[in-house]
Design a protein around this motif. Structure first.
Motif: not given
Length: 175
Positions: A26-32, A34-37, A64-67, A72-74
């Motif tokens: 979940a962390i890797k997907k979100a970082a990718n 939103f182009h962040t660390s 944003y909520q759907q993304a 996997g982030i609530e």
């Protein structure tokens, strides 16, 4: 004056993951996405609620909520109402809103009103522009102090009288 209400939303991260999602993925997907660390995203998943996006239209908030949920982030949306006040453009100088046009023209003709050379704001005559701070007219020089104060002048006159007296009395004795 018209006020218009807009429905806007905040996107809130609950700090939790959705079921069936691993923390690392979940962390890797979100970082990718939103182009962040990875560290920034990891810091957002601390179990505490926090605002992710503030004051945005429903359409954008929903995206944003759907993304976030696809990673996997609530996330949840909270409704806020934004009231937008219509602004009014006027050429009337500030503080002169109740002055009639003819009275305003008289003030301009008599030098009571002045236009700033820099921002062209018309205002009551003063040294500096109330809008941009530009110097409108030369400041009057402070009154100059005389070189001699009255005490100094009296002392100088007294010394001169004594010198003249000494010279007058010294001349007849030397001959």
């Amino acid at each position: 004056m018209n006020n218009q209400n807009f429905d806007h939303f905040n996107v809130i991260l609950t700090g939790k993951l959705l079921e069936d999602f691993g923390r690392g993925d979940a962390i890797k997907k979100a970082a990718n996405l939103f182009h962040t660390s990875v560290n920034k995203v990891d810091g957002l998943l601390n179990g505490k609620q926090q605002v992710f996006k503030r004051d945005i239209p429903h359409k954008d908030a929903y995206k944003y909520q759907q993304a976030l949920m696809s990673c996997g982030i609530e996330a949840k949306l909270t409704h806020i109402t934004v009231t937008e006040t219509e602004t009014c453009f006027t050429l009337v100088p500030e503080g002169e809103e109740q002055t009639s046009y003819s009275q305003l023209l008289e003030k301009i003709e008599h030098g009571e009103m002045i236009e700033c050379d820099q921002c062209h704001t018309l205002q009551v005559s003063s040294v500096f522009c109330t809008h941009c701070g530009h110097q409108l007219k030369e400041q009057e020089a402070p009154p100059r102090k005389s070189m001699f104060s009255s005490k100094k002048l009296i002392i100088i006159i007294g010394v001169l009288i004594v010198l003249v007296t000494v010279v007058i009395f010294a001349l007849p004795n030397s001959s």
